[in-house]
Design a protein around this motif. Structure first.
Motif, PDB file in Angstrom:
ATOM      1  N   THR A  52      90.563 -52.291  71.152  1.00  0.00           N
ATOM      2  CA  THR A  52      89.434 -52.694  71.990  1.00  0.00           C
ATOM      3  C   THR A  52      88.335 -51.656  71.816  1.00  0.00           C
ATOM      4  N   ILE A  53      87.164 -52.120  71.392  1.00  0.00           N
ATOM      5  CA  ILE A  53      86.063 -51.225  71.038  1.00  0.00           C
ATOM      6  C   ILE A  53      85.052 -51.186  72.175  1.00  0.00           C
ATOM      7  N   SER A  54      84.747 -49.985  72.648  1.00  0.00           N
ATOM      8  CA  SER A  54      83.809 -49.805  73.754  1.00  0.00           C
ATOM      9  C   SER A  54      82.383 -49.650  73.235  1.00  0.00           C
ATOM     10  N   ASP A  55      81.432 -49.775  74.144  1.00  0.00           N
ATOM     11  CA  ASP A  55      80.022 -49.684  73.776  1.00  0.00           C
ATOM     12  C   ASP A  55      79.660 -48.314  73.208  1.00  0.00           C
ATOM     13  N   ASP A  56      80.382 -47.261  73.620  1.00  0.00           N
ATOM     14  CA  ASP A  56      80.064 -45.916  73.133  1.00  0.00           C
ATOM     15  C   ASP A  56      80.749 -45.600  71.810  1.00  0.00           C
ATOM     16  N   GLY A  57      81.451 -46.589  71.222  1.00  0.00           N
ATOM     17  CA  GLY A  57      82.096 -46.387  69.935  1.00  0.00           C
ATOM     18  C   GLY A  57      83.528 -45.910  70.019  1.00  0.00           C
ATOM     19  N   SER A  58      84.005 -45.591  71.222  1.00  0.00           N
ATOM     20  CA  SER A  58      85.407 -45.212  71.356  1.00  0.00           C
ATOM     21  C   SER A  58      86.281 -46.463  71.262  1.00  0.00           C
ATOM     22  N   VAL A  59      87.520 -46.267  70.832  1.00  0.00           N
ATOM     23  CA  VAL A  59      88.448 -47.375  70.624  1.00  0.00           C
ATOM     24  C   VAL A  59      89.740 -47.086  71.378  1.00  0.00           C
ATOM     25  N   THR A  60      90.220 -48.086  72.113  1.00  0.00           N
ATOM     26  CA  THR A  60      91.530 -48.001  72.751  1.00  0.00           C
ATOM     27  C   THR A  60      92.507 -48.837  71.950  1.00  0.00           C
ATOM     28  N   GLU A  61      93.544 -48.184  71.460  1.00  0.00           N
ATOM     29  CA  GLU A  61      94.543 -48.845  70.618  1.00  0.00           C
ATOM     30  C   GLU A  61      95.848 -49.014  71.383  1.00  0.00           C
ATOM     31  N   GLN A  62      96.319 -50.252  71.489  1.00  0.00           N
ATOM     32  CA  GLN A  62      97.648 -50.541  72.017  1.00  0.00           C
ATOM     33  C   GLN A  62      98.552 -50.795  70.823  1.00  0.00           C
ATOM     34  N   ARG A  63      99.572 -49.972  70.650  1.00  0.00           N
ATOM     35  CA  ARG A  63     100.427 -50.045  69.466  1.00  0.00           C
ATOM     36  C   ARG A  63     101.845 -50.460  69.825  1.00  0.00           C
ATOM     37  N   GLU A  64     102.406 -51.316  69.000  1.00  0.00           N
ATOM     38  CA  GLU A  64     103.797 -51.732  69.155  1.00  0.00           C
ATOM     39  C   GLU A  64     104.476 -51.628  67.796  1.00  0.00           C
ATOM     40  N   MET A  65     105.591 -50.912  67.733  1.00  0.00           N
ATOM     41  CA  MET A  65     106.261 -50.706  66.453  1.00  0.00           C
ATOM     42  C   MET A  65     107.771 -50.808  66.615  1.00  0.00           C
ATOM     43  N   SER A  66     108.415 -51.179  65.514  1.00  0.00           N
ATOM     44  CA  SER A  66     109.870 -51.236  65.489  1.00  0.00           C
ATOM     45  C   SER A  66     110.390 -49.986  64.810  1.00  0.00           C
ATOM     46  N   ARG A  67     111.286 -49.275  65.500  1.00  0.00           N
ATOM     47  CA  ARG A  67     111.867 -48.056  64.943  1.00  0.00           C
ATOM     48  C   ARG A  67     113.326 -47.966  65.358  1.00  0.00           C
ATOM     49  N   ASN A  68     114.207 -47.894  64.361  1.00  0.00           N
ATOM     50  CA  ASN A  68     115.650 -47.795  64.610  1.00  0.00           C
ATOM     51  C   ASN A  68     116.155 -48.909  65.520  1.00  0.00           C
ATOM     52  N   GLY A  69     115.599 -50.102  65.319  1.00  0.00           N
ATOM     53  CA  GLY A  69     116.031 -51.262  66.074  1.00  0.00           C
ATOM     54  C   GLY A  69     115.440 -51.396  67.458  1.00  0.00           C
ATOM     55  N   ALA A  70     114.603 -50.458  67.852  1.00  0.00           N
ATOM     56  CA  ALA A  70     113.983 -50.500  69.183  1.00  0.00           C
ATOM     57  C   ALA A  70     112.476 -50.648  69.049  1.00  0.00           C
ATOM     58  N   ILE A  71     111.847 -51.215  70.080  1.00  0.00           N
ATOM     59  CA  ILE A  71     110.399 -51.375  70.116  1.00  0.00           C
ATOM     60  C   ILE A  71     109.792 -50.195  70.874  1.00  0.00           C
ATOM     61  N   GLU A  72     108.861 -49.520  70.224  1.00  0.00           N
ATOM     62  CA  GLU A  72     108.152 -48.412  70.854  1.00  0.00           C
ATOM     63  C   GLU A  72     106.692 -48.799  71.058  1.00  0.00           C
ATOM     64  N   ARG A  73     106.134 -48.370  72.160  1.00  0.00           N
ATOM     65  CA  ARG A  73     104.743 -48.687  72.480  1.00  0.00           C
ATOM     66  C   ARG A  73     103.973 -47.415  72.804  1.00  0.00           C
ATOM     67  N   THR A  74     102.750 -47.340  72.304  1.00  0.00           N
ATOM     68  CA  THR A  74     101.877 -46.214  72.600  1.00  0.00           C
ATOM     69  C   THR A  74     100.462 -46.721  72.863  1.00  0.00           C
ATOM     70  N   THR A  75      99.702 -45.918  73.577  1.00  0.00           N
ATOM     71  CA  THR A  75      98.289 -46.182  73.806  1.00  0.00           C
ATOM     72  C   THR A  75      97.502 -44.965  73.345  1.00  0.00           C
ATOM     73  N   THR A  76      96.501 -45.202  72.506  1.00  0.00           N
ATOM     74  CA  THR A  76      95.722 -44.101  71.939  1.00  0.00           C
ATOM     75  C   THR A  76      94.235 -44.355  72.137  1.00  0.00           C
ATOM     76  N   THR A  77      93.516 -43.317  72.516  1.00  0.00           N
ATOM     77  CA  THR A  77      92.062 -43.365  72.598  1.00  0.00           C
ATOM     78  C   THR A  77      91.481 -42.608  71.416  1.00  0.00           C
ATOM     79  N   TYR A  78      90.571 -43.278  70.680  1.00  0.00           N
ATOM     80  CA  TYR A  78      89.898 -42.670  69.536  1.00  0.00           C
ATOM     81  C   TYR A  78      88.417 -42.507  69.827  1.00  0.00           C
ATOM     82  N   TRP A  79      87.874 -41.352  69.483  1.00  0.00           N
ATOM     83  CA  TRP A  79      86.428 -41.208  69.430  1.00  0.00           C
ATOM     84  C   TRP A  79      85.956 -41.642  68.048  1.00  0.00           C
ATOM     85  N   ASN A  80      84.852 -42.360  68.018  1.00  0.00           N
ATOM     86  CA  ASN A  80      84.274 -42.844  66.750  1.00  0.00           C
ATOM     87  C   ASN A  80      85.264 -43.696  65.956  1.00  0.00           C
ATOM     88  N   GLY A  81      86.284 -44.189  66.599  1.00  0.00           N
ATOM     89  CA  GLY A  81      87.284 -44.984  65.915  1.00  0.00           C
ATOM     90  C   GLY A  81      88.213 -44.177  65.034  1.00  0.00           C
TER      91      GLY A  81
END
Length: 203
Positions: A52-81
C-alpha cells in the motif's frame, strides 16, 4: 538485516539487465501508475506481498511466506519504497533509525548517491550503528508474467561498526514506487540470492 526470503538466482544478469529483451508486454498487463495497492506473488515456495503506497512515497508491505511448512507473516514500512525502516513479525521487530532527509532522496535519476548515519534496533534495543548508503545504478525493465515493468536498480548498503556490510540490490518500480524484486549481494557486490515474482495484480 537481511530483509527478503531468498532462493538461488539462475541467470541473474540475463534476468535483470537484459530483461528488456524479454517477451513484449501483453494487453492484460497491470498499469502500475494507477491505484495505490498491489499484490505480488511467487508461486513456489509461496511468497506474497501486498503493498500500500502512501502519498508521501512510503510503502506498507504485508508479507506472507511459507517456511518449513508454516506460514509466516510480517509487516514492513519502507521509505521511498526502498528503505526498510520498520519490520514486525510475531516475535521480532527490526528498525532502522536514520534522518528523515532520506525520504527526500531522488530515486528516479541515475547516478544519485546518498549517505546517512544509522542505528539498528532489535525489539527496541540498539544492537549496532553505522552508515546507510543509497545509490541509483541504472534504469532497465523487469519481466513479470510476460509484462515488462520499468525499474530503477538501487543499491543499498549498511556499513556496520560491528559487522560485515549488509548489501542489497533492489528493483524499484518507476511507476508505482515499490519493490518488485530484490537481490542480496556479497560484500564485493556479487549476487547471492534474491526474490522475483510470478504475478502482479492491482487491488
Amino acid at each position: 538485516m537481511r530483509i527478503w526470503i531468498t532462493r538461488p538466482i539462475q541467470n541473474f544478469c540475463a534476468t535483470i539487465f537484459l530483461a528488456v529483451l524479454a517477451a513484449p508486454a501483453f494487453a492484460g498487463c497491470i498499469d502500475l501508475t494507477k491505484g495505490n495497492s498491489f499484490s505480488l506473488t511467487r508461486n513456489n515456495p509461496h511468497f506474497q506481498v501486498t503493498n500500500t503506497i502512501s502519498d508521501d512515497g512510503s510503502v506498507t508491505e504485508q508479507r506472507e511466506m511459507s517456511r518449513n511448512g508454516a506460514i509466516e507473516r510480517t509487516t514492513t514500512t519502507y521509505w521511498n519504497g526502498v528503505i526498510a525502516v520498520d519490520r514486525k513479525s510475531s516475535s521480532t521487530r527490526i528498525q532502522l533509525k536514520l534522518s528523515k532527509d532520506a525520504k527526500l532522496a531522488d530515486l528516479g535519476k541515475v547516478g544519485k548517491n546518498y549517505s546517512f548515519p544509522v542505528s539498528i534496533l532489535v525489539n527496541g534495543n540498539e544492537i549496532d550503528r553505522g552508515t546507510f548508503t543509497l545509490r541509483t545504478i541504472k534504469k532497465t525493465k523487469l519481466n513479470v508474467d510476460g509484462c515488462n515493468y520499468p525499474v530503477m536498480v538501487v543499491r543499498t548498503s549498511i556499513q556496520r561498526n560491528n559487522g560485515d556490510p549488509i548489501n542489497n540490490e533492489k528493483l524499484l518500480s518507476l511507476d508505482a514506487g515499490m519493490l518488485i524484486g530484490s537481490v542480496v549481494m556479497t560484500a564485493d557486490w556479487q549476487a547471492k540470492h534474491g526474490v522475483f515474482f510470478d504475478k502482479v495484480k492491482a487491488n
